[in-house]
Each structure stands twice: as structure tokens, then as C-alpha cells.
Design a protein around this motif. Structure first.
Motif, PDB file in Angstrom:
ATOM      1  N   MET A   1    -156.571 -17.226   0.040  1.00 53.33           N
ATOM      2  CA  MET A   1    -155.246 -16.714  -0.524  1.00 53.33           C
ATOM      3  C   MET A   1    -154.325 -17.776  -0.742  1.00 53.33           C
ATOM      4  O   MET A   1    -154.144 -18.568   0.095  1.00 53.33           O
ATOM      5  CB  MET A   1    -154.927 -15.742   0.761  1.00 53.33           C
ATOM      6  CG  MET A   1    -155.744 -14.683   1.208  1.00 53.33           C
ATOM      7  SD  MET A   1    -155.662 -13.031   0.222  1.00 53.33           S
ATOM      8  CE  MET A   1    -153.892 -12.750   0.046  1.00 53.33           C
ATOM      9  N   THR A   2    -153.534 -17.577  -1.592  1.00 52.19           N
ATOM     10  CA  THR A   2    -152.293 -18.560  -1.877  1.00 52.19           C
ATOM     11  C   THR A   2    -151.353 -17.690  -2.606  1.00 52.19           C
ATOM     12  O   THR A   2    -151.397 -16.577  -3.384  1.00 52.19           O
ATOM     13  CB  THR A   2    -152.866 -19.466  -2.752  1.00 52.19           C
ATOM     14  OG1 THR A   2    -151.887 -20.496  -3.076  1.00 52.19           O
ATOM     15  CG2 THR A   2    -153.448 -19.330  -4.377  1.00 52.19           C
ATOM     16  N   LEU A   3    -150.191 -18.278  -2.382  1.00 50.54           N
ATOM     17  CA  LEU A   3    -148.991 -17.668  -3.231  1.00 50.54           C
ATOM     18  C   LEU A   3    -148.565 -18.804  -4.245  1.00 50.54           C
ATOM     19  O   LEU A   3    -147.587 -18.410  -4.821  1.00 50.54           O
ATOM     20  CB  LEU A   3    -147.881 -17.654  -2.137  1.00 50.54           C
ATOM     21  CG  LEU A   3    -148.133 -16.488  -0.973  1.00 50.54           C
ATOM     22  CD1 LEU A   3    -147.016 -16.712  -0.038  1.00 50.54           C
ATOM     23  CD2 LEU A   3    -148.152 -15.253  -1.587  1.00 50.54           C
ATOM     24  N   ASP A   4    -149.403 -19.642  -4.846  1.00 48.80           N
ATOM     25  CA  ASP A   4    -149.171 -20.662  -5.618  1.00 48.80           C
ATOM     26  C   ASP A   4    -149.540 -20.173  -6.909  1.00 48.80           C
ATOM     27  O   ASP A   4    -150.846 -20.030  -7.331  1.00 48.80           O
ATOM     28  CB  ASP A   4    -149.876 -21.959  -5.183  1.00 48.80           C
ATOM     29  CG  ASP A   4    -149.804 -23.257  -6.247  1.00 48.80           C
ATOM     30  OD1 ASP A   4    -149.258 -22.831  -7.490  1.00 48.80           O
ATOM     31  OD2 ASP A   4    -149.969 -24.353  -5.816  1.00 48.80           O
ATOM     32  N   ASP A   5    -148.679 -19.725  -7.707  1.00 49.29           N
ATOM     33  CA  ASP A   5    -148.851 -19.045  -9.141  1.00 49.29           C
ATOM     34  C   ASP A   5    -149.447 -20.150  -9.897  1.00 49.29           C
ATOM     35  O   ASP A   5    -150.383 -19.486 -10.881  1.00 49.29           O
ATOM     36  CB  ASP A   5    -147.622 -18.381  -9.590  1.00 49.29           C
ATOM     37  CG  ASP A   5    -147.142 -17.032  -8.828  1.00 49.29           C
ATOM     38  OD1 ASP A   5    -147.847 -16.812  -8.156  1.00 49.29           O
ATOM     39  OD2 ASP A   5    -145.993 -17.113  -8.991  1.00 49.29           O
ATOM     40  N   VAL A   8    -153.298 -20.126  -9.153  1.00 51.94           N
ATOM     41  CA  VAL A   8    -153.844 -18.850  -9.422  1.00 51.94           C
ATOM     42  C   VAL A   8    -153.979 -18.865 -10.978  1.00 51.94           C
ATOM     43  O   VAL A   8    -155.294 -18.667 -11.533  1.00 51.94           O
ATOM     44  CB  VAL A   8    -153.036 -17.679  -8.900  1.00 51.94           C
ATOM     45  CG1 VAL A   8    -153.579 -16.410  -9.902  1.00 51.94           C
ATOM     46  CG2 VAL A   8    -153.097 -17.538  -7.461  1.00 51.94           C
TER      47      VAL A   8
END
Length: 83
Positions: A1-5, A8
Motif C-alpha cells: 500500500m502506498t499513498l504515493d500517487d 501508483v
């Protein structure tokens, strides 16, 4: 999981060029082959995963998760979910 757009988006475009680790790339290659044609998975795929640090338990988990997602997406497609 990542919040790095950006990551993604890079993965979405082409995981082969995305800034991920060798282990993550090997896992993606394995999952892609499993998704396209699992009958073509050879022992070399498993050996590659081992070489980058995955043990047999991890390989089983990767396989089960990818297969489950493939299965549930096909069920959803067949039932018209999201149309």
C-alpha cells in the motif's frame, strides 16, 4: 500500500519502468504470468522469486492473493458488477 500517487501512476502505466525493487518487479512478473496463463508458470518463475528473497510461504501467499483477485474479478464481470 502506498499513498504515493506518482508511484501508483507509474505502476499503472508499466510496472517494468516503475521505481520499484527487484523483488517487487519479480513478483509483478510472476503475477502477470499467473493472470495471463498460469499453465505457463515454470519452476524458473519460482526460482527467480526465491533469488530475490521470497521463501516458499511467501510464494504461496503471492499465488493465492493473485489467484483470488483474478477469481473475484471474473465473478464480478460475469455478474455485471460495475456496469
Amino acid at each position: 500500500m502506498t499513498l504515493d500517487d506518482e508511484l501508483v501512476e507509474a505502476l499503472r502505466e508499466d510496472y517494468r519502468r516503475a521505481p520499484i525493487t527487484e523483488a517487487e518487479r519479480a513478483m509483478c512478473e510472476y503475477v502477470e504470468q499467473l493472470t495471463r496463463d498460469a499453465t505457463q508458470i515454470t519452476p524458473e518463475f519460482h526460482e527467480r522469486l526465491r533469488k530475490v528473497g521470497f521463501n516458499d510461504t511467501a510464494i504461496l501467499q503471492i499465488t493465492l492473493i493473485a489467484a483470488w483477485f483474478n477469481y473475484i474479478n471474473r465473478v464480478a464481470d460475469a455478474l455485471g458488477v460495475g456496469r
